[in-house]
Design an enzyme around this catalytic site. Structure first.
Site, PDB file in Angstrom:
ATOM      1  N   TRP A 180       0.791  -1.186   0.137  1.00 38.66           N
ATOM      2  CA  TRP A 180       0.016  -0.046  -0.096  1.00 38.66           C
ATOM      3  C   TRP A 180       0.887   1.319   0.061  1.00 38.66           C
ATOM      4  O   TRP A 180       1.897   1.399   0.703  1.00 38.66           O
ATOM      5  CB  TRP A 180      -0.602  -0.048   1.275  1.00 38.66           C
ATOM      6  CG  TRP A 180      -1.777   1.020   1.240  1.00 38.66           C
ATOM      7  CD1 TRP A 180      -2.495   1.653   0.312  1.00 38.66           C
ATOM      8  CD2 TRP A 180      -2.085   1.693   2.673  1.00 38.66           C
ATOM      9  NE1 TRP A 180      -3.279   2.529   0.837  1.00 38.66           N
ATOM     10  CE2 TRP A 180      -3.167   2.690   2.305  1.00 38.66           C
ATOM     11  CE3 TRP A 180      -1.798   1.642   3.901  1.00 38.66           C
ATOM     12  CZ2 TRP A 180      -3.509   3.650   3.291  1.00 38.66           C
ATOM     13  CZ3 TRP A 180      -2.311   2.541   5.103  1.00 38.66           C
ATOM     14  CH2 TRP A 180      -3.265   3.540   4.440  1.00 38.66           C
ATOM     15  N   ASP A 261      -0.847  -5.983   9.326  1.00 40.02           N
ATOM     16  CA  ASP A 261      -1.883  -4.950   9.009  1.00 40.02           C
ATOM     17  C   ASP A 261      -3.105  -5.695   8.474  1.00 40.02           C
ATOM     18  O   ASP A 261      -3.156  -6.246   7.649  1.00 40.02           O
ATOM     19  CB  ASP A 261      -1.277  -3.711   7.807  1.00 40.02           C
ATOM     20  CG  ASP A 261      -1.994  -2.928   7.276  1.00 40.02           C
ATOM     21  OD1 ASP A 261      -3.628  -2.868   8.098  1.00 40.02           O
ATOM     22  OD2 ASP A 261      -1.701  -2.136   6.530  1.00 40.02           O
ATOM     23  N   LYS A 297     -13.608  -1.404   5.848  1.00 40.71           N
ATOM     24  CA  LYS A 297     -13.910  -2.417   5.027  1.00 40.71           C
ATOM     25  C   LYS A 297     -15.017  -3.091   5.421  1.00 40.71           C
ATOM     26  O   LYS A 297     -16.127  -3.322   4.863  1.00 40.71           O
ATOM     27  CB  LYS A 297     -12.575  -3.086   4.283  1.00 40.71           C
ATOM     28  CG  LYS A 297     -11.522  -2.279   3.757  1.00 40.71           C
ATOM     29  CD  LYS A 297     -11.826  -1.260   2.668  1.00 40.71           C
ATOM     30  CE  LYS A 297     -10.741  -0.639   1.954  1.00 40.71           C
ATOM     31  NZ  LYS A 297      -9.715   0.203   2.915  1.00 40.71           N
TER      32      LYS A 297
END
Length: 451
Positions: A180, A261, A297
């Site tokens: 990311w 993560d 999310k």
């Protein structure tokens, strides 16, 4: 071992943050602009703004995709850059279970808007730790876990990074290549030196497992390693459970510190427990680790900015001292976290009926994304598009790493009004049955055209 270094580990965390910020400000500028950055703070007082020397900063490479999309008047435009779920109609989704939880909160007249403690909402923290580590986790049972509410996944990573920069003996973190785009910035400004380890193999559009093992095996003893818990962003390529076990053994043998993560728990496979298995494997061996959680999310709470950082320690007394030091990181950063998003999560996680309803909605989102993968693959196969596109259905989670190059991406944007990041990453959640043919036409055209 091929690595990319973003900052020096020889100075203090504060010096490294300042140095990183200066490099960010001067990156890509010419000599005159570079020198102007260091102009006297009062040089513009008599002639104009003291900030007149500033150069226009570039758009964020991910969020900038949406900026460009919004400016496009085309009726067929398609935004596949946004990292947020969309319905079949292309609309943002607020989960029914979230609306029910919010209504409960609104109806509770005893609720107040006082500041939360520095570590956040206590019930939220306990429930979040159980969700990611498991309700029967020995670490939780033995009080070896400290969890603090943070500002979604980004804030959790930043707090964890700064804590490590202050208190961990190794100041280097290894992140996968690619990862990311915000990861290197977060950890560099937190005061860590950032290097990379091999992860993705462009030739197979899969995992470069051998390269991963070689790079982690060559990392200095005790280095920090960032691991995507599931649904790797941007590639959608995850290790198998057998490969995770090899990674775990290697990391523990070298004393490497895992920093997970977890942005997509339940959103990748549709199962909360399945997506948490890699983390729980590391917890089960009794070693220490960090986990950053996000509810953006999997609960659709993007704008609420709700997440958690959990640090698993070897002893309960150590966990207590870790929490005390996390408070010293958080207090001058944002003082304490917001209450609303964490309260929504706590209501859902503590109520059996709401929790069960959430898991059904979560699986429905994951299943729709899986369906989009299958539809896109079949559409390309039906067109006879050159190349092997099986990676689309092999990858998992919100994103697909298509293998398209920047020139091809640019062509698709110009000719087909399809927006994505320049590395060819597309958000499968931005697709629908109606837009799959348009995307397949564009991909077919661009891979048969010499660019």
């Amino acid at each position: 071992m091929k690595t990319t270094e973003f900052s020096s580990s020889s100075s203090s965390p504060s010096d490294r943050r300042i140095g990183a910020l200066l490099r960010h400000l001067t990156a890509g500028t010419d000599a005159d602009r570079v020198s102007s950055v260091f102009a006297s703070p009062t040089s513009g007082v008599t002639g104009g703004s003291v900030f007149a020397h500033l150069v226009q900063a570039p758009e964020d490479p991910i969020l900038g995709v949406t900026v460009a999309y919004n400016k496009d008047p085309s009726p067929v435009k398609l935004n596949l850059g946004v990292g947020a779920y969309r319905t079949e109609e292309g609309k943002p989704l607020v989960l029914n279970v979230v609306r029910k939880a919010e209504q409960q909160l609104v109806n509770d007249r005893s609720r107040i808007k006082e500041y939360l403690p520095i570590v956040g909402l206590g019930e939220f923290n306990k429930l979040s730790a159980k969700l990611i580590l498991g309700v029967d986790s020995p670490a939780i049972r033995e009080n070896r876990v400290t969890t603090v509410e943070c500002l979604s996944g980004t804030g959790s990573l930043r707090v964890g990074g700064e804590f490590l920069a202050r208190h961990y003996h190794q100041k280097t973190i290894y992140i996968p290549q690619p990862t990311w785009g915000n990861h290197p910035k977060i950890f560099t400004l937190a005061g860590l030196s950032v290097k990379t380890y091999r992860y993705y193999d462009p030739s197979t559009r899969g995992l470069n497992f051998q390269g991963l093992l070689e790079d982690l095996g060559a990392a200095p003893q005790g280095s920090i390693v960032l691991l995507h818990a599931c649904a790797h962003n941007p590639t959608g390529v995850d290790p198998t459970l057998e490969q995770w076990e090899q990674i775990r053994k290697l990391m523990r043998s070298k004393g490497l510190m895992p920093f997970f993560d977890s942005a997509y728990q339940g959103f990748a496979s549709g199962s909360l427990d399945t997506d948490a298995k890699p983390i729980r494997m590391f917890v089960a061996d009794g070693g220490e680790l960090l986990v950053a959680q996000s509810y953006a999310k999997n609960m659709g709470l993007y704008g609420e900015r709700v997440g958690a950082l959990s640090i698993v320690c070897k002893a309960a007394d150590v966990a207590g001292r870790v929490e005390s030091q996390l408070k010293l990181v958080i207090r001058p950063m944002y003082s304490n976290p917001p209450i609303h998003g964490a309260s929504i999560v706590a209501v859902i996680l503590r109520d059996r009926n709401l929790f069960n309803e959430w898991t059904l909605e979560l699986k429905a989102m994951a299943d729709r994304i899986i369906s989009m993968r299958k539809q896109l693959f079949e559409a390309l196969r039906a067109r006879g598009t050159p190349g092997d596109w099986t990676h689309i259905i092999k990858q998992i989670g919100m994103f697909t790493f298509t293998g398209l190059n920047p020139a091809q991406v640019s062509y698709m944007t110009k000719e087909y009004h399809i927006y994505m990041t320049s590395d060819g990453r597309i958000s499968m959640a931005g697709l629908s049955s109606k837009t799959v043919p348009h995307l397949a036409d564009a991909i077919h055209a661009v891979v048969t055209k010499a660019l």
